[in-house]
Motif scaffolding. Structure first.
Motif, PDB file in Angstrom:
ATOM      1  N   GLU A 108     -39.968 -51.821 -20.420  1.00 38.72           N
ATOM      2  CA  GLU A 108     -39.984 -51.256 -21.779  1.00 38.72           C
ATOM      3  C   GLU A 108     -38.949 -50.148 -21.932  1.00 38.72           C
ATOM      4  O   GLU A 108     -38.263 -50.069 -22.951  1.00 38.72           O
TER       5      GLU A 108
ATOM      6  N   ASP B 191     -44.943 -43.544 -27.717  1.00 39.03           N
ATOM      7  CA  ASP B 191     -44.365 -44.855 -28.032  1.00 39.03           C
ATOM      8  C   ASP B 191     -44.427 -45.784 -26.825  1.00 39.03           C
ATOM      9  O   ASP B 191     -44.699 -46.976 -26.967  1.00 39.03           O
TER      10      ASP B 191
ATOM     11  N   SER C  74     -46.693 -45.678 -24.510  1.00 35.50           N
ATOM     12  CA  SER C  74     -48.099 -46.082 -24.406  1.00 35.50           C
ATOM     13  C   SER C  74     -48.427 -47.228 -25.351  1.00 35.50           C
ATOM     14  O   SER C  74     -49.218 -48.107 -25.014  1.00 35.50           O
ATOM     15  N   ALA C  75     -47.817 -47.225 -26.526  1.00 32.87           N
ATOM     16  CA  ALA C  75     -48.083 -48.277 -27.506  1.00 32.87           C
ATOM     17  C   ALA C  75     -47.433 -49.607 -27.119  1.00 32.87           C
ATOM     18  O   ALA C  75     -47.885 -50.664 -27.551  1.00 32.87           O
ATOM     19  N   ARG C  76     -46.396 -49.559 -26.287  1.00 32.10           N
ATOM     20  CA  ARG C  76     -45.645 -50.774 -25.963  1.00 32.10           C
ATOM     21  C   ARG C  76     -46.090 -51.455 -24.682  1.00 32.10           C
ATOM     22  O   ARG C  76     -45.849 -52.646 -24.510  1.00 32.10           O
TER      23      ARG C  76
ATOM     24  N   VAL D  16     -48.930 -52.528 -21.527  1.00 30.37           N
ATOM     25  CA  VAL D  16     -50.295 -53.063 -21.498  1.00 30.37           C
ATOM     26  C   VAL D  16     -51.203 -52.206 -20.623  1.00 30.37           C
ATOM     27  O   VAL D  16     -52.067 -52.715 -19.941  1.00 30.37           O
TER      28      VAL D  16
ATOM     29  N   ARG E 248     -53.414 -45.257 -22.260  1.00 30.92           N
ATOM     30  CA  ARG E 248     -52.590 -44.052 -22.407  1.00 30.92           C
ATOM     31  C   ARG E 248     -52.661 -43.182 -21.147  1.00 30.92           C
ATOM     32  O   ARG E 248     -51.657 -42.671 -20.677  1.00 30.92           O
TER      33      ARG E 248
ATOM     34  N   LEU F  34     -50.519 -60.707 -32.963  1.00 25.70           N
ATOM     35  CA  LEU F  34     -49.899 -59.392 -32.755  1.00 25.70           C
ATOM     36  C   LEU F  34     -49.436 -58.777 -34.070  1.00 25.70           C
ATOM     37  O   LEU F  34     -49.610 -57.578 -34.294  1.00 25.70           O
ATOM     38  N   ASN F  35     -48.830 -59.574 -34.925  1.00 30.70           N
ATOM     39  CA  ASN F  35     -48.390 -59.058 -36.229  1.00 30.70           C
ATOM     40  C   ASN F  35     -49.556 -58.526 -37.052  1.00 30.70           C
ATOM     41  O   ASN F  35     -49.420 -57.564 -37.793  1.00 30.70           O
TER      42      ASN F  35
ATOM     43  N   GLU G  28     -52.522 -57.408 -35.720  1.00 36.10           N
ATOM     44  CA  GLU G  28     -53.324 -56.400 -35.033  1.00 36.10           C
ATOM     45  C   GLU G  28     -52.567 -55.172 -34.530  1.00 36.10           C
ATOM     46  O   GLU G  28     -53.170 -54.131 -34.348  1.00 36.10           O
ATOM     47  N   GLU G  29     -51.276 -55.292 -34.285  1.00 32.42           N
ATOM     48  CA  GLU G  29     -50.536 -54.129 -33.806  1.00 32.42           C
ATOM     49  C   GLU G  29     -50.273 -53.192 -34.961  1.00 32.42           C
ATOM     50  O   GLU G  29     -49.986 -53.630 -36.072  1.00 32.42           O
ATOM     51  N   PRO G  30     -50.356 -51.897 -34.691  1.00 32.31           N
ATOM     52  CA  PRO G  30     -50.089 -50.948 -35.778  1.00 32.31           C
ATOM     53  C   PRO G  30     -48.625 -51.054 -36.234  1.00 32.31           C
ATOM     54  O   PRO G  30     -47.740 -51.274 -35.403  1.00 32.31           O
TER      55      PRO G  30
END
Length: 149
Positions: free
Chosen positions: A40, A53, A55-57, A59, A62, A137-138, A140-142
């Motif tokens: 990432e 960011d 952490s969001a990318r 798996v 956090r 994913l589209n 459910e992902e923020p």
């Protein structure tokens, strides 16, 4: 059709394939969590991300991301930098050594995916699975904030 079956199958495939990838990457002294974080960071603009960011990318949780970045930093593969735009936060940046280790491990990782996942699927099945997962994913992902961060 049983609507839980695809979910259960996804979980079982994950449980079966991830340990195989972890074993393969062990030959490169590269835990799968390290590979995920380095991948990432390497693909990010300027090869660095804010910790939130990152952490969001990945798996990982956090808390786990912070520990993995600590481990990578101790190994010289990542460095933390003060975020000049927001003095309260830090950036994780991949080092040249981190990029070299990632490049060395990539063939092992990709061969593991081929051996334990894609070799069992047809091209059409991969396209269907990919499209279905992308749709989930589209949904459910923020969404990224308006400023793009």
């Amino acid at each position: 059709m049983d609507r839980v079956w695809p979910w259960a199958a996804l979980l079982r495939v994950h449980a079966a394939v991830v340990p195989q990838l972890e074993r393969a990457l062990a030959s490169e002294r590269m835990p799968l969590a390290w590979y995920d974080v380095l991948l990432e960071l390497n693909s990010a603009p300027e090869r660095k991300l804010r910790m939130t960011d990152l952490s969001a990318r990945v798996v990982l949780s956090r808390e786990r991301v912070s520990r993995v970045v600590d481990e990578l930093e101790a190994a010289g593969l990542v460095r933390r930098e003060r975020n000049l735009e927001d003095k309260r936060s830090y950036l994780a940046a991949i080092t040249p050594q981190g990029r070299a280790r990632l490049r060395a491990a990539a063939p092992v990782y990709l061969a593991g995916i081929e051996a334990h996942y894609t070799s069992h699927l047809t091209q059409e099945e991969m396209q269907t699975i990919g499209a279905a997962f992308a749709r989930v994913l589209n949904a459910e992902e923020p969404a990224p904030p308006p400023d793009g961060r």
